[in-house]
Scaffold this motif. Structure first.
Motif, PDB file in Angstrom:
ATOM      1  N   LEU A 112       0.589  -1.172   0.054  1.00 25.68           N
ATOM      2  CA  LEU A 112      -0.133   0.126   0.087  1.00 25.68           C
ATOM      3  C   LEU A 112       0.773   1.166  -0.004  1.00 25.68           C
ATOM      4  O   LEU A 112       0.279   2.409   0.380  1.00 25.68           O
ATOM      5  CB  LEU A 112      -0.732   0.001   1.036  1.00 25.68           C
ATOM      6  CG  LEU A 112      -1.895  -1.094   1.081  1.00 25.68           C
ATOM      7  CD1 LEU A 112      -2.829  -1.154   2.236  1.00 25.68           C
ATOM      8  CD2 LEU A 112      -2.626  -1.161   0.045  1.00 25.68           C
ATOM      9  N   THR A 113       1.994   1.156  -0.201  1.00 26.50           N
ATOM     10  CA  THR A 113       2.940   2.425  -0.297  1.00 26.50           C
ATOM     11  C   THR A 113       2.333   3.296  -1.366  1.00 26.50           C
ATOM     12  O   THR A 113       2.081   2.930  -2.623  1.00 26.50           O
ATOM     13  CB  THR A 113       4.305   1.979  -0.733  1.00 26.50           C
ATOM     14  OG1 THR A 113       4.840   1.117   0.428  1.00 26.50           O
ATOM     15  CG2 THR A 113       5.164   3.295  -0.741  1.00 26.50           C
ATOM     16  N   GLY A 114       2.294   4.576  -1.133  1.00 22.89           N
ATOM     17  CA  GLY A 114       1.576   5.374  -2.246  1.00 22.89           C
ATOM     18  C   GLY A 114       0.122   5.663  -2.019  1.00 22.89           C
ATOM     19  O   GLY A 114      -0.454   6.766  -2.379  1.00 22.89           O
ATOM     20  N   ILE A 115      -0.685   4.898  -1.127  1.00 22.21           N
ATOM     21  CA  ILE A 115      -1.837   5.034  -1.075  1.00 22.21           C
ATOM     22  C   ILE A 115      -2.092   5.902  -0.023  1.00 22.21           C
ATOM     23  O   ILE A 115      -1.464   5.974   0.958  1.00 22.21           O
ATOM     24  CB  ILE A 115      -2.512   3.564  -0.624  1.00 22.21           C
ATOM     25  CG1 ILE A 115      -2.405   2.468  -2.000  1.00 22.21           C
ATOM     26  CG2 ILE A 115      -4.104   3.906  -0.285  1.00 22.21           C
ATOM     27  CD1 ILE A 115      -3.064   2.916  -3.176  1.00 22.21           C
ATOM     28  N   PRO A 116      -3.044   6.927  -0.200  1.00 25.00           N
ATOM     29  CA  PRO A 116      -3.162   8.158   0.775  1.00 25.00           C
ATOM     30  C   PRO A 116      -3.656   7.343   2.023  1.00 25.00           C
ATOM     31  O   PRO A 116      -4.570   6.632   2.210  1.00 25.00           O
ATOM     32  CB  PRO A 116      -4.320   8.694   0.097  1.00 25.00           C
ATOM     33  CG  PRO A 116      -4.326   8.674  -1.313  1.00 25.00           C
ATOM     34  CD  PRO A 116      -3.800   7.388  -1.635  1.00 25.00           C
ATOM     35  N   MET A 121      -6.779   4.807   6.687  1.00 25.52           N
ATOM     36  CA  MET A 121      -7.669   5.186   8.051  1.00 25.52           C
ATOM     37  C   MET A 121      -9.108   5.206   8.059  1.00 25.52           C
ATOM     38  O   MET A 121      -9.864   4.926   9.168  1.00 25.52           O
ATOM     39  CB  MET A 121      -7.145   6.377   8.766  1.00 25.52           C
ATOM     40  CG  MET A 121      -5.538   6.396   8.851  1.00 25.52           C
ATOM     41  SD  MET A 121      -4.631   4.976   9.394  1.00 25.52           S
ATOM     42  CE  MET A 121      -5.756   4.878  11.088  1.00 25.52           C
ATOM     43  N   ALA A 122      -9.990   5.798   6.982  1.00 20.59           N
ATOM     44  CA  ALA A 122     -11.151   5.672   6.785  1.00 20.59           C
ATOM     45  C   ALA A 122     -11.795   4.459   6.661  1.00 20.59           C
ATOM     46  O   ALA A 122     -12.819   4.036   7.505  1.00 20.59           O
ATOM     47  CB  ALA A 122     -11.537   6.246   5.446  1.00 20.59           C
ATOM     48  N   PHE A 123     -10.897   3.257   6.298  1.00 20.43           N
ATOM     49  CA  PHE A 123     -11.530   2.102   6.292  1.00 20.43           C
ATOM     50  C   PHE A 123     -11.299   1.350   7.812  1.00 20.43           C
ATOM     51  O   PHE A 123     -12.196   0.740   8.219  1.00 20.43           O
ATOM     52  CB  PHE A 123     -10.637   1.050   5.342  1.00 20.43           C
ATOM     53  CG  PHE A 123     -11.013  -0.268   5.149  1.00 20.43           C
ATOM     54  CD1 PHE A 123     -12.047  -0.735   4.402  1.00 20.43           C
ATOM     55  CD2 PHE A 123     -10.183  -1.251   5.685  1.00 20.43           C
ATOM     56  CE1 PHE A 123     -12.490  -2.113   4.447  1.00 20.43           C
ATOM     57  CE2 PHE A 123     -10.332  -2.548   5.799  1.00 20.43           C
ATOM     58  CZ  PHE A 123     -11.550  -3.114   5.203  1.00 20.43           C
ATOM     59  N   GLN A 124     -10.367   1.540   8.337  1.00 15.74           N
ATOM     60  CA  GLN A 124      -9.930   1.050   9.662  1.00 15.74           C
ATOM     61  C   GLN A 124     -10.966   1.648  10.638  1.00 15.74           C
ATOM     62  O   GLN A 124     -11.523   0.964  11.410  1.00 15.74           O
ATOM     63  CB  GLN A 124      -8.735   1.524  10.025  1.00 15.74           C
ATOM     64  CG  GLN A 124      -8.263   0.952  11.488  1.00 15.74           C
ATOM     65  CD  GLN A 124      -7.738  -0.224  11.262  1.00 15.74           C
ATOM     66  OE1 GLN A 124      -7.534  -0.670  10.106  1.00 15.74           O
ATOM     67  NE2 GLN A 124      -7.230  -0.969  12.137  1.00 15.74           N
ATOM     68  N   LYS A 125     -11.526   3.146  10.252  1.00 15.18           N
ATOM     69  CA  LYS A 125     -12.405   3.632  11.294  1.00 15.18           C
ATOM     70  C   LYS A 125     -13.909   2.783  11.159  1.00 15.18           C
ATOM     71  O   LYS A 125     -14.561   2.569  12.028  1.00 15.18           O
ATOM     72  CB  LYS A 125     -12.902   5.084  10.993  1.00 15.18           C
ATOM     73  CG  LYS A 125     -11.452   5.930  11.475  1.00 15.18           C
ATOM     74  CD  LYS A 125     -11.792   7.402  11.030  1.00 15.18           C
ATOM     75  CE  LYS A 125     -10.648   8.309  11.184  1.00 15.18           C
ATOM     76  NZ  LYS A 125     -10.918   9.777  10.665  1.00 15.18           N
ATOM     77  N   SER A 263       2.457  -0.271   4.500  1.00 13.48           N
ATOM     78  CA  SER A 263       3.503   0.983   4.518  1.00 13.48           C
ATOM     79  C   SER A 263       4.722   0.662   5.356  1.00 13.48           C
ATOM     80  O   SER A 263       4.543   0.236   6.316  1.00 13.48           O
ATOM     81  CB  SER A 263       3.131   2.243   4.384  1.00 13.48           C
ATOM     82  OG  SER A 263       2.354   2.417   3.374  1.00 13.48           O
ATOM     83  N   LEU A 264       5.680   1.562   5.409  1.00  9.54           N
ATOM     84  CA  LEU A 264       6.812   1.176   6.356  1.00  9.54           C
ATOM     85  C   LEU A 264       7.075   2.793   7.078  1.00  9.54           C
ATOM     86  O   LEU A 264       7.172   3.697   6.415  1.00  9.54           O
ATOM     87  CB  LEU A 264       8.103   0.982   5.434  1.00  9.54           C
ATOM     88  CG  LEU A 264       9.390   0.762   6.235  1.00  9.54           C
ATOM     89  CD1 LEU A 264       9.219  -0.051   7.458  1.00  9.54           C
ATOM     90  CD2 LEU A 264      10.577   0.342   5.361  1.00  9.54           C
TER      91      LEU A 264
END
Length: 400
Positions: A112-116, A121-125, A263-264
């Motif tokens: 997911l590197t480069g994904i905003p 976080m919206a999906f996580q919420k 991501s890292l």
């Protein structure tokens, strides 16, 4: 030919997870329902887990997730799709299951590197109700879970090991090199709990952690107990507590890279004042770190943990928090989790506590729980309620 763990080894691994880790060290019971959440690449372990569940007289409920599909979802999903929550599906799942075994296995560590980060976080919420329902069921004593890892070539490549070397770390860390690894885990927990009992016996008001570029205070709070073992993670060598988030002040430099949300993050550094993060920087992945702590209540700590180097069988960086938060090495480790607290750190019955009471006691509640690890040599001093002090951890080990 690439390394393949033997069927016999995976059967032993599955036995530890199903017949030891679940039910807080007692294993599954006949008739219980066990959710198995396993990625495609770890199918050999899924088969072993399913067989172990069936042999125990329980019912496997399999969630088999394809590899390499997350990036496409986040690239295409609209705001509405990111925030969609399948309420009936997840409510029914939580009602049905008695346990969950989740396996970490990745084919692309930085998919997911480069994904905003806002999308992630919206999906996580959106998943917070599911997490809350599971926690409520766990607090009532009707649900347990465990987390384990299946090594892949991508995971080994990321940390500069061969796949066989990577699996040897897993085998050693999980006692899979022993004839009866579950017995070894039980013996370890007996030793760990001797230190847990000593910590619980100390009337600690605050902990002061000092290390290079680290000077942080953590308020323990009332009605708390230390936790460790219990099968929630395999492997697990730590002792930890969910403190009163309101009493966190100071700064901490984390030394270990963190792979999170595909991501890292490297070189993470946090400053706290009156319990809240006031500064968050990183040498890599700083935007994701800042977005993460910007989530509601993710700027407060939910866990403080110490790992004694004498107990841990993990000596190498593995690129997975499950292992890295339990690393021993020269100085053991300290890690903080920003986000949700563990309510089983409460000394009473968590099922009887209202949300208002949790808040009054300073137990943090968030959709996020992210462990960040420091392996620098540190001294941890307990400031006791009678005004005296006692060093409880130095040079990588407990001193009590």
């Amino acid at each position: 030919m690439s390394y393949q763990p033997s069927a016999a080894l995976l059967d032993k691994y599955a036995d530890v997870l199903i017949n030891f880790a679940l039910n807080s060290g007692e294993g599954v019971k006949p008739g219980e329902v066990v959710q198995l959440r396993v990625p495609e690449v770890a199918k050999p372990l899924l088969v072993a887990l399913r067989d172990a569940v069936l042999k125990a007289g329980a019912h496997p409920l399999i969630f088999f997730t394809p590899d390499d599909i997350s990036r496409g979802f986040f690239e295409l999903a609209s705001e509405e799709q990111l925030s969609f929550f399948a309420e009936k599906f997840y409510r029914g799942t939580v009602d049905q299951i008695d346990h969950t075994v989740a396996i970490l296995a990745e084919t692309d560590k930085q998919e997911l590197t480069g994904i905003p980060s806002k999308k992630i976080m919206a999906f996580q919420k959106a998943m917070k109700p599911y997490m809350d329902w599971r926690r409520t069921k766990e607090n009532a004593g009707n649900y347990t879970w465990t987390l384990a890892m299946y090594g892949t070539q991508a995971m080994a490549d990321e940390v500069g090991m061969s796949l066989e070397e990577y699996w040897q770390e897993i085998i050693q860390a999980c006692y899979l090199d022993e004839d009866k690894p579950a017995e070894k885990w039980a013996a370890l927990y007996t030793e760990l709990y001797a230190y847990k009992d000593k910590l619980d016996a100390l009337p600690i008001e605050k902990l002061h952690v000092e290390a290079e570029n680290t000077d942080i205070w953590v308020q323990i709070g009332e009605n708390r107990k230390w936790l460790g073992g219990s099968g929630r993670n395999i492997p697990s060598f730590e002792l930890f507590i969910s403190p009163d988030w309101r009493g966190t002040d100071g700064n901490i430099q984390f030394t270990e890279p963190l792979y999170r949300y595909g991501s890292l993050i490297e070189g993470a550094y946090l400053e706290f004042k009156d319990g809240c993060v006031t500064k968050a920087t990183a040498t890599k992945g700083e935007d994701l770190l800042r977005e993460m702590v910007a989530v509601e209540n993710a700027d407060k700590i939910g866990e403080f943990s110490l790992t004694d180097r004498r107990f841990s069988r993990i000596t190498k960086f593995m690129g997975e928090t499950l292992f890295d938060e339990n690393v021993g090495g020269q100085w053991g480790n300290t890690h903080l989790a920003v986000g949700s607290a563990y309510r089983d750190s409460f000394t009473g019955d968590p099922a009887t506590v209202s949300e208002e009471q949790w808040a009054e006691m300073g137990y943090n509640n968030s959709v996020v729980h992210t462990d960040i690890v420091a392996t620098s040599n540190r001294t941890v001093t307990a400031h006791l309620k009678d005004g005296t002090t006692q060093v409880i951890y130095r040079d990588g080990q407990f001193t009590i």
